[in-house]
Motif scaffolding. Sequence first.
Motif, PDB file in Angstrom:
ATOM      1  N   VAL A  21     -15.595  45.713  31.305  1.00 35.64           N
ATOM      2  CA  VAL A  21     -16.069  45.220  30.016  1.00 35.64           C
ATOM      3  C   VAL A  21     -16.851  43.919  30.179  1.00 35.64           C
ATOM      4  O   VAL A  21     -17.893  43.723  29.552  1.00 35.64           O
ATOM      5  CB  VAL A  21     -14.883  45.013  29.038  1.00 35.64           C
ATOM      6  N   PHE A  22     -16.363  43.020  31.057  1.00 36.16           N
ATOM      7  CA  PHE A  22     -16.977  41.705  31.199  1.00 36.16           C
ATOM      8  C   PHE A  22     -17.893  41.595  32.420  1.00 36.16           C
ATOM      9  O   PHE A  22     -18.247  40.489  32.834  1.00 36.16           O
ATOM     10  CB  PHE A  22     -15.885  40.623  31.250  1.00 36.16           C
ATOM     11  N   GLN A  23     -18.274  42.741  32.980  1.00 34.32           N
ATOM     12  CA  GLN A  23     -19.235  42.785  34.089  1.00 34.32           C
ATOM     13  C   GLN A  23     -18.744  42.029  35.324  1.00 34.32           C
ATOM     14  O   GLN A  23     -19.512  41.311  35.965  1.00 34.32           O
ATOM     15  CB  GLN A  23     -20.604  42.239  33.646  1.00 34.32           C
ATOM     16  N   ARG A  24     -17.440  42.162  35.635  1.00 34.30           N
ATOM     17  CA  ARG A  24     -16.879  41.547  36.835  1.00 34.30           C
ATOM     18  C   ARG A  24     -16.275  42.639  37.700  1.00 34.30           C
ATOM     19  O   ARG A  24     -15.776  43.640  37.182  1.00 34.30           O
ATOM     20  CB  ARG A  24     -15.760  40.560  36.476  1.00 34.30           C
ATOM     21  N   SER A  25     -16.286  42.423  38.997  1.00 36.62           N
ATOM     22  CA  SER A  25     -15.573  43.337  39.880  1.00 36.62           C
ATOM     23  C   SER A  25     -14.076  43.147  39.643  1.00 36.62           C
ATOM     24  O   SER A  25     -13.634  42.143  39.068  1.00 36.62           O
ATOM     25  CB  SER A  25     -15.915  43.044  41.340  1.00 36.62           C
ATOM     26  N   THR A  26     -13.283  44.096  40.100  1.00 36.50           N
ATOM     27  CA  THR A  26     -11.828  43.980  39.951  1.00 36.50           C
ATOM     28  C   THR A  26     -11.301  42.705  40.609  1.00 36.50           C
ATOM     29  O   THR A  26     -10.553  41.948  39.975  1.00 36.50           O
ATOM     30  CB  THR A  26     -11.133  45.233  40.495  1.00 36.50           C
ATOM     31  N   PRO A  27     -11.682  42.398  41.856  1.00 30.60           N
ATOM     32  CA  PRO A  27     -11.198  41.140  42.454  1.00 30.60           C
ATOM     33  C   PRO A  27     -11.663  39.899  41.686  1.00 30.60           C
ATOM     34  O   PRO A  27     -10.897  38.948  41.519  1.00 30.60           O
ATOM     35  CB  PRO A  27     -11.780  41.153  43.864  1.00 30.60           C
ATOM     36  N   LYS A  28     -12.900  39.901  41.210  1.00 30.39           N
ATOM     37  CA  LYS A  28     -13.394  38.740  40.456  1.00 30.39           C
ATOM     38  C   LYS A  28     -12.652  38.589  39.131  1.00 30.39           C
ATOM     39  O   LYS A  28     -12.419  37.470  38.672  1.00 30.39           O
ATOM     40  CB  LYS A  28     -14.902  38.838  40.203  1.00 30.39           C
TER      41      LYS A  28
END
Length: 76
Positions: A21-28
């Motif tokens: 949803v927030f355009q981040r990778s899972t680790p980020k």
Amino acid sequence: MAISIKLSDELVDQARRYGHVFQRSTPKQIEYWSRIGQIAEENPDLPYAFIKEILLADQEAKDGQLTSYEFGPNER
């Protein structure tokens, strides 16, 4: 330094959804939650929305997106 850690499947699944949803990778996304949590623990009186605004302002400053504030005649 990157290290491997074990996380629950539930946490990873939630991070994947929020990250998408927030355009981040899972680790980020997990790093973001960790940073928010650390700031909240160090500053328990700050609301979440204020913490987000601080992080945004910090990034804007790093990106050179600052503007000068011009005082009006009655504000000095």
